[in-house]
Design a protein around this motif. Structure first.
Motif, mmCIF file in Angstrom:
data_model
loop_
_atom_site.group_PDB
_atom_site.id
_atom_site.type_symbol
_atom_site.label_atom_id
_atom_site.label_comp_id
_atom_site.label_asym_id
_atom_site.label_seq_id
_atom_site.Cartn_x
_atom_site.Cartn_y
_atom_site.Cartn_z
ATOM 1 N N SER A 20 32.862 38.892 53.153
ATOM 2 C CA SER A 20 33.980 38.733 52.383
ATOM 3 C C SER A 20 34.873 39.980 51.974
ATOM 4 C CB SER A 20 33.839 38.004 50.986
ATOM 5 O OG SER A 20 34.785 37.974 50.062
ATOM 6 N N ARG A 24 38.646 41.226 53.992
ATOM 7 C CA ARG A 24 39.905 41.464 53.219
ATOM 8 C C ARG A 24 40.364 43.105 53.417
ATOM 9 N NH1 ARG A 24 37.918 39.916 47.365
ATOM 10 N NH2 ARG A 24 35.828 39.953 48.540
ATOM 11 N N VAL A 62 35.736 33.644 52.927
ATOM 12 C CA VAL A 62 37.188 33.524 52.024
ATOM 13 C C VAL A 62 37.173 32.838 50.881
ATOM 14 C CG1 VAL A 62 39.486 32.681 52.094
ATOM 15 C CG2 VAL A 62 38.582 33.732 54.252
ATOM 16 N N ALA A 65 35.828 34.782 47.969
ATOM 17 C CA ALA A 65 36.816 35.824 47.277
ATOM 18 C C ALA A 65 37.791 34.973 46.431
ATOM 19 C CB ALA A 65 37.245 36.271 48.496
ATOM 20 N N PRO A 101 41.739 46.291 48.641
ATOM 21 C CA PRO A 101 41.601 44.894 49.228
ATOM 22 C C PRO A 101 40.509 44.480 49.303
ATOM 23 C CG PRO A 101 42.216 46.673 50.830
ATOM 24 C CD PRO A 101 42.254 47.380 49.609
ATOM 25 N N PRO A 106 42.127 37.416 48.326
ATOM 26 C CA PRO A 106 42.462 37.229 49.574
ATOM 27 C C PRO A 106 43.465 36.865 50.319
ATOM 28 C CG PRO A 106 41.269 35.426 48.553
ATOM 29 C CD PRO A 106 41.446 36.544 47.440
ATOM 30 N N ALA A 109 45.629 39.974 50.902
ATOM 31 C CA ALA A 109 45.025 40.587 51.982
ATOM 32 C C ALA A 109 45.005 39.869 53.343
ATOM 33 C CB ALA A 109 43.474 41.032 51.726
ATOM 34 N N LEU A 110 45.030 38.448 53.428
ATOM 35 C CA LEU A 110 44.792 38.012 54.654
ATOM 36 C C LEU A 110 45.694 36.777 54.950
ATOM 37 C CD1 LEU A 110 41.070 37.400 54.311
ATOM 38 C CD2 LEU A 110 42.118 39.185 55.926
#
Length: 209
Positions: A20, A24, A62, A65, A101, A106, A109-110
């Motif tokens: 996780s 990130r 994910v 998070a 991050p 998440p 960040a993603l």
């Protein structure tokens, strides 16, 4: 048998926690299974004792998070500071969040990676975003007393601005510009809600699970 199952559960959680954070920090495609397992002190061969595939690990990592706001809620002492629309904006667009991050949102960040991920991961993120939007709409509606439709629109605008501003602030190489982006977007998001919000704070336990 019980000890073995407990040990396996702890190992599983450790792998998910490591993944996780690393995902990130480096992106879903930026970290290999071998590296993750090595960091967890395990061999690559042990991966499939815990996960059916890499996609399953991504979904769990994910998913673990998500709900950053909820974890902040749980960490707060009863009767502690109230959560408002302003406080959420300020914390999300803080330099601390920008710089770390691996422990942050998440989606911020993603987002691009998640859009290209499997259905399970996207479903988890979709559910969380819906909950976040509902909470933001409640904060907006209570803060300025507008109708449900206007509050929903402001929540969607606010959420997208938060994620977008954080992403751009991380992308630029000029630290001064990065801070300016965070500060400017935060000010603009809060400017329509300048009314006194002391009576409209949303209690911590009402934020998304």
């Amino acid at each position: 048998m019980g000890h073995s199952r407990s040990a396996k559960t702890k190992t599983h959680k450790r792998i998910v926690q490591i993944a996780s954070k690393r995902f990130r920090e480096e992106g879903l495609a930026g970290v290999g299974i071998a590296d993750l397992m090595k960091e967890a002190g395990l061999t690559v061969g042990g991966f499939y004792k815990h996960f059916k595939s890499r996609d399953h690990l991504v979904a769990e990592a994910v998913g673990s998070a998500l709900g950053v706001w909820k974890r902040q809620v749980d960490a707060a002492a009863p009767g502690g500071p109230l959560v408002t629309y302003h406080s959420l904006v300020d914390e999300y667009l803080s330099e601390a969040h920008r710089k770390h991050p691996g422990t942050g949102c998440p989606v911020g960040a993603l987002a691009g990676d998640i859009a290209r991920s499997d259905k399970r991961t996207r479903a988890l993120v979709t559910r969380q975003i819906r909950e976040n939007l509902e909470s933001l709409a409640t904060l907006v509606r209570e803060a300025i007393g507008n109708d449900k439709g206007d509050a929903r629109a402001q929540a969607i605008l606010g959420y997208c601005a938060l994620v977008g501003a954080l992403s751009v602030a991380r992308a630029v190489s000029d630290d001064r510009l990065s801070r300016e982006i965070l500060k400017t977007v935060a000010q603009l998001l809060k400017s329509p809600l300048r009314k006194d919000t002391s009576a409209t704070a949303h209690r911590l336990h009402k934020l998304p699970h």
